[in-house]
Design an enzyme around this catalytic site. Structure first.
Site, PDB file in Angstrom:
ATOM      1  N   TYR A  81      15.803  30.966   8.132  1.00 16.23           N
ATOM      2  CA  TYR A  81      14.589  31.670   8.564  1.00 16.23           C
ATOM      3  C   TYR A  81      14.557  31.821  10.084  1.00 16.23           C
ATOM      4  O   TYR A  81      14.888  30.885  10.815  1.00 16.23           O
ATOM      5  CB  TYR A  81      13.343  30.884   8.146  1.00 16.23           C
ATOM      6  CG  TYR A  81      13.001  30.998   6.676  1.00 16.23           C
ATOM      7  CD1 TYR A  81      12.808  32.241   6.070  1.00 16.23           C
ATOM      8  CD2 TYR A  81      12.855  29.856   5.905  1.00 16.23           C
ATOM      9  CE1 TYR A  81      12.467  32.329   4.729  1.00 16.23           C
ATOM     10  CE2 TYR A  81      12.517  29.938   4.554  1.00 16.23           C
ATOM     11  CZ  TYR A  81      12.327  31.174   3.974  1.00 16.23           C
ATOM     12  OH  TYR A  81      11.997  31.260   2.651  1.00 16.23           O
TER      13      TYR A  81
ATOM     14  N   LYS B  15       0.848  -1.205   0.000  1.00 24.24           N
ATOM     15  CA  LYS B  15       0.000   0.000   0.000  1.00 24.24           C
ATOM     16  C   LYS B  15       0.878   1.248   0.000  1.00 24.24           C
ATOM     17  O   LYS B  15       2.078   1.172   0.302  1.00 24.24           O
ATOM     18  CB  LYS B  15      -0.887  -0.022   1.246  1.00 24.24           C
ATOM     19  CG  LYS B  15      -0.108   0.012   2.563  1.00 24.24           C
ATOM     20  CD  LYS B  15      -1.016  -0.265   3.748  1.00 24.24           C
ATOM     21  CE  LYS B  15      -0.246  -0.154   5.065  1.00 24.24           C
ATOM     22  NZ  LYS B  15      -1.087  -0.545   6.209  1.00 24.24           N
TER      23      LYS B  15
HETATM   24  C1  LIG Z   1      -0.565  -1.648   6.743  1.00 20.11           C
HETATM   25  C2  LIG Z   1      -1.225  -2.924   7.104  1.00 20.11           C
HETATM   26  C3  LIG Z   1      -0.474  -4.082   7.262  1.00 20.11           C
HETATM   27  C4  LIG Z   1       1.035  -4.082   7.201  1.00 20.11           C
HETATM   28  O1  LIG Z   1       1.515  -3.564   8.431  1.00 20.11           O
HETATM   29  P1  LIG Z   1       3.087  -3.438   8.696  1.00 20.11           P
HETATM   30  O2  LIG Z   1       3.183  -3.138  10.139  1.00 20.11           O
HETATM   31  O3  LIG Z   1       3.531  -2.330   7.838  1.00 20.11           O
HETATM   32  O4  LIG Z   1       3.676  -4.725   8.321  1.00 20.11           O
HETATM   33  C5  LIG Z   1      -1.141  -5.266   7.525  1.00 20.11           C
HETATM   34  N1  LIG Z   1      -2.482  -5.288   7.615  1.00 20.11           N
HETATM   35  C6  LIG Z   1      -3.246  -4.190   7.485  1.00 20.11           C
HETATM   36  C7  LIG Z   1      -4.716  -4.309   7.601  1.00 20.11           C
HETATM   37  C8  LIG Z   1      -2.640  -2.966   7.243  1.00 20.11           C
HETATM   38  O5  LIG Z   1      -3.392  -1.869   7.117  1.00 20.11           O
END
Ligand SMILES: *Cc1c(COP(=O)(O)O)cnc(C)c1O
Length: 361
Positions: free
Chosen positions: A253, A39
């Site tokens: 700044y 993702k």
């Molecule tokens: C993002 C996510 C994961 C992966 O989590 P990590 O800690 O990055 O491995 C697994 N399951 C769901 C539902 C997620 O949203």
């Protein structure tokens, strides 16, 4: 790490060799199958690249949040089993069926929206009150899913939940109850899955049939420092200007920083628009000329000034963060300086830095 000269500004290098190494490490720890969670563009590392690499190194599933991310992976030619778990009711679920994307179903309303042929993972909340059906809704959801399956409209492929961090033992018990109730209702999910990276590394009793790992693939260990994982991203920037200044010179700044001594300042073309958290400014460092150099003054949108050693020259390369081989800060250091998580740093990179991928299959 060798840094080529193509693309003269700030530069992000993604090391797919590290992704492959991390995938193998996670797959070796997992009791069952491994889902590569890609993702948010593979946590900023490139979803298709990370997906392809992970599948070549032991992952058997892909996972993403929204259906749009899933369809982009299919368009990129990835054909592995693929799950999307957060979609509004108006989403084009028929496209998911056409592209063989499994869908998480967190509610009766989502179940009703599933088109013929949908493959679903019933999504249960086991203690974080975020996504998934609350325990009081499970019975009705399982009954309705069983009916939809019996009518031939859908197939229940999985049952899933997600861990909040604390109270894992309680969540595992709740998840087991959910699975038992699903079977009692006549469902036969092939994959039950709960764990993400942290629990994959530390809690085998959470593994069930499949673990879903995202952060770990790119070298982030949310369980707190598993050195077996390797950072997959390096951010570098070239020195654009060098100036010598006397003690007392204010920099940047708001003049928040003044030279404590006669010193040498180097200007780097990387700032918060490129993903450096502005809040990190007072503590941030980069590696330049073989040593850690403090950021002097505010992080600007497009640039930072660092206090450098006297030998630094225009055209030298600073490593802003990387896997740590040469003593450079890690993504986790930048996160700590900014009071956030490494996840937020890597997913928050801007689009301006030149991107370069190494170590591919
Ligand atoms: C993002 C996510 C994961 C992966 O989590 P990590 O800690 O990055 O491995 C697994 N399951 C769901 C539902 C997620 O949203």
């Amino acid at each position: 790490m060798s840094v080529a000269t193509l693309g003269a500004g700030a530069r992000v290098t993604v090391d797919l060799g590290a992704v492959a190494h991390n995938t193998r490490t996670l797959a070796a720890r997992a009791r069952g199958e491994l889902m590569a969670v890609v993702k948010a563009d593979g946590f900023g590392h490139g979803a298709a690249d990370v997906a392809r690499t992970a599948l070549g190194a032991g992952a058997t599933w892909l996972g993403v949040t929204g259906l749009g991310e899933a369809l982009a992976l299919r368009a990129a030619g990835l054909t592995a089993p693929l799950l999307s778990w957060l979609n509004p009711l108006g989403e084009d679920f028929a496209a998911a069926v056409r592209q063989q994307v499994d869908l998480a179903v967190p509610s009766l309303a989502h179940l009703a929206a599933m088109p013929p042929g949908a493959r679903v993972h019933l999504q249960l909340d086991t203690g974080m009150a975020r996504d998934g059906a609350a325990p009081g809704e499970w019975g009705a959801l399982f009954e309705a899913a069983r009916e939809a399956e019996a009518s031939g409209r859908i197939v229940v492929t999985g049952v899933m939940s997600h861990l909040a961090g604390p109270e894992t033992a309680r969540a595992v018990r709740s998840f087991r109850d959910g699975i038992a109730a699903a079977f009692a209702a006549g469902l036969r999910p092939r994959v039950c899955h709960l764990a993400a990276t942290a629990a994959t590394l530390t809690r085998p009793e959470t593994h069930f049939d499949l673990v879903r790992t995202g952060a770990g693939l790119v070298g982030i260990d949310p369980s707190g420092g598993d050195t077996a994982l390797r950072g997959a991203m390096t951010l570098t920037a070239p020195v654009v200007e060098v100036r010598r200044v006397p003690a007392g010179t204010p920099v940047g700044y708001d003049h928040t920083w003044r030279a404590a001594r006669d010193t040498c300042l180097a200007l780097l073309p990387v700032g918060y628009a490129d993903g450096l958290p502005r809040a990190a400014g007072p503590w941030a460092e980069v590696l330049l000329g073989g040593r850690r150099c403090r950021v002097a003054g505010r992080i600007s949108m497009d640039q930072i000034v660092v206090e450098a050693g006297p030998g630094v020259r225009i055209g030298d390369t600073a490593i802003v963060f990387g896997p740590g081989d040469d003593g450079e800060p890690a993504v986790g250091d930048w996160a700590a300086w900014a009071g956030t998580l490494p996840h937020e740093i890597v997913t928050g990179l801007g689009r301006r830095p030149y991107r370069h991928v190494i170590g591919g299959l």
